[in-house]
Enzyme design. Structure first.
Site, short mmCIF file in Angstrom:
data_model
loop_
_atom_site.label_atom_id
_atom_site.label_comp_id
_atom_site.label_asym_id
_atom_site.label_seq_id
_atom_site.Cartn_x
_atom_site.Cartn_y
_atom_site.Cartn_z
N THR A 47 1.01 -1.14 -0.09
CA THR A 47 0.02 0.19 0.12
C THR A 47 0.92 1.17 0.15
O THR A 47 2.04 1.18 0.51
CB THR A 47 -0.85 0.06 1.43
OG1 THR A 47 -0.10 0.37 2.32
CG2 THR A 47 -1.66 -1.09 1.41
N GLY A 48 0.50 2.31 -0.46
CA GLY A 48 0.70 3.52 -0.35
C GLY A 48 2.14 3.76 -0.43
O GLY A 48 3.14 3.31 -1.35
N GLY A 49 2.69 4.44 0.88
CA GLY A 49 4.36 4.71 0.92
C GLY A 49 5.39 3.47 0.95
O GLY A 49 6.22 3.52 0.37
N THR A 50 4.62 2.27 1.52
CA THR A 50 5.18 0.96 1.66
C THR A 50 5.65 0.47 0.05
O THR A 50 6.78 0.24 -0.29
CB THR A 50 4.39 -0.09 2.26
OG1 THR A 50 4.27 0.53 3.54
CG2 THR A 50 5.36 -1.27 2.35
N LYS B 262 -6.49 -13.55 13.72
CA LYS B 262 -7.54 -14.67 13.89
C LYS B 262 -7.29 -15.98 13.13
O LYS B 262 -7.64 -17.09 13.75
CB LYS B 262 -8.71 -14.01 13.81
CG LYS B 262 -10.02 -15.02 14.04
CD LYS B 262 -11.11 -14.21 13.78
CE LYS B 262 -12.41 -14.99 14.12
NZ LYS B 262 -13.69 -14.24 14.13
N HIS C 57 16.89 -2.85 53.07
CA HIS C 57 15.36 -3.40 53.43
C HIS C 57 14.31 -2.49 53.51
O HIS C 57 13.48 -2.49 54.35
CB HIS C 57 15.45 -4.59 54.41
CG HIS C 57 16.19 -5.63 54.30
ND1 HIS C 57 16.45 -6.16 53.08
CD2 HIS C 57 17.21 -6.14 54.94
CE1 HIS C 57 17.51 -7.26 53.29
NE2 HIS C 57 17.98 -7.07 54.44
#
Length: 308
Positions: free
Chosen positions: A31-34, A135, A271
């Site tokens: 998608t897009g920028g990727t 899932k 302690h």
């Protein structure tokens, strides 16, 4: 042919990961920028609009929320009706999802960020894809952390695909990723709206401890995801063996008491009880006075100073 869908904000190592899958005959969807990044790196991709048959709209707010994506992720491979439905609709299964989410937490951490700027960093499609893939982890691999790329590629090289055990672990990590993301958004939006009746906490384990308060007990040290100034959780250990549960408790108690003073101060704790607290002309003077308060109990205790 197996298919992988890429849509990442953190692009660390993503080109190498995608190239390795491509070299093994996988189809890479992005998608897009990727997609732009992968194409610049010489990795041929299929645009998400080619998969959905629909353009990205509303400045990219809507691009993956489509049956051609979620049907491809959620359809059970062992269910003839599911697979028949995909076939009838011309939908091909997606076998791997590589997604991480918009940098919401980093955005709201910036000074002066506006509500409108923060809102634009609320990811909708990303969490949906992660949850759909997780899932259906019986068949689908979900990767949300660049640190997992190498293990995924190793298993694919060795086994031809990821194992069910790895897919389950990755699914659990994906649900954790989306849960923490939603928690950060909820906490921010509630602050902006003036709501205070709920408190959301998120901690990361930094180390396993040798034992708990007593030798027969297990313990681990966790810290908040967002760094807090002057906190033991973000301190750097210079030398010596790993701190124990009691070391950490005592060191934190010493640090909290030390916060109360501006003049040169030394605090000694054993302690969870201060056995010496003193102000002095300088750090060495404060140390001598704190030691003289109880030279017996200070043995084996924690010493903290507010000066080098």
């Amino acid at each position: 042919m197996k298919r992988a869908l890429f849509s990442v904000s953190d692009k660390t190592g993503v080109a190498e990961f995608a190239r390795a899958l491509k070299d093994r005959g996988w189809e890479v969807i992005a998608t897009g920028g990727t997609q732009q990044l992968l194409e610049r790196k010489g990795i041929a991709t299929t645009g998400i609009s080619e998969v959905t048959g629909f353009p990205e709209i509303c400045d990219g707010r809507v691009k993956t929320l489509h049956p051609a994506v979620h049907g491809a992720l959620l359809a059970r491979r062992d269910d003839k009706e599911h697979m028949g439905t995909l076939c009838g609709l011309g939908i091909l299964p997606i076998d791997l999802v590589c997604v991480n989410l918009y940098p919401f937490r980093q955005t709201v951490a910036r000074e002066g960020v506006t509500l409108a700027e923060a809102t634009e960093q609320i990811d909708i499609g990303g969490p949906s894809m992660l949850r759909s893939a997780a899932k259906n982890n019986v068949s689908v691999t979900v990767v949300c952390d660049p640190a997992d790329y190498a293990e995924v590629l190793e298993e694919i090289a060795r086994e031809g695909d990821t194992t069910p055990e790895l897919r389950l672990r990755l699914a659990a990590r994906a649900y954790t990723h989306t849960a923490e993301y939603d928690m950060a958004i909820a906490a921010y939006m509630r602050r902006e709206a003036g709501l205070s009746e709920k408190l959301f906490l998120s901690f990361e384990r930094t180390q396993e401890l040798r034992y708990g308060e007593n030798p027969h007990q297990r313990a681990a040290f966790y810290r908040e995801a967002d760094e807090v100034p002057y906190s033991l959780a973000s301190a750097r250990q210079l030398h010596g063996k790993e701190l124990s549960y009691n070391n950490i408790q005592d060191a934190n108690a010493a640090l909290e008491l030390l916060r109360e003073f501006d003049d040169p101060c030394c605090v000694a704790v054993k302690h969870m009880n201060p056995c010496g607290t003193a102000l002095g002309a300088d750090a060495a003077d404060a140390w001598r006075r704190a030691y003289e308060a109880d030279p017996v109990s200070i043995f084996g205790g924690i010493v903290a100073l507010n000066r080098p």
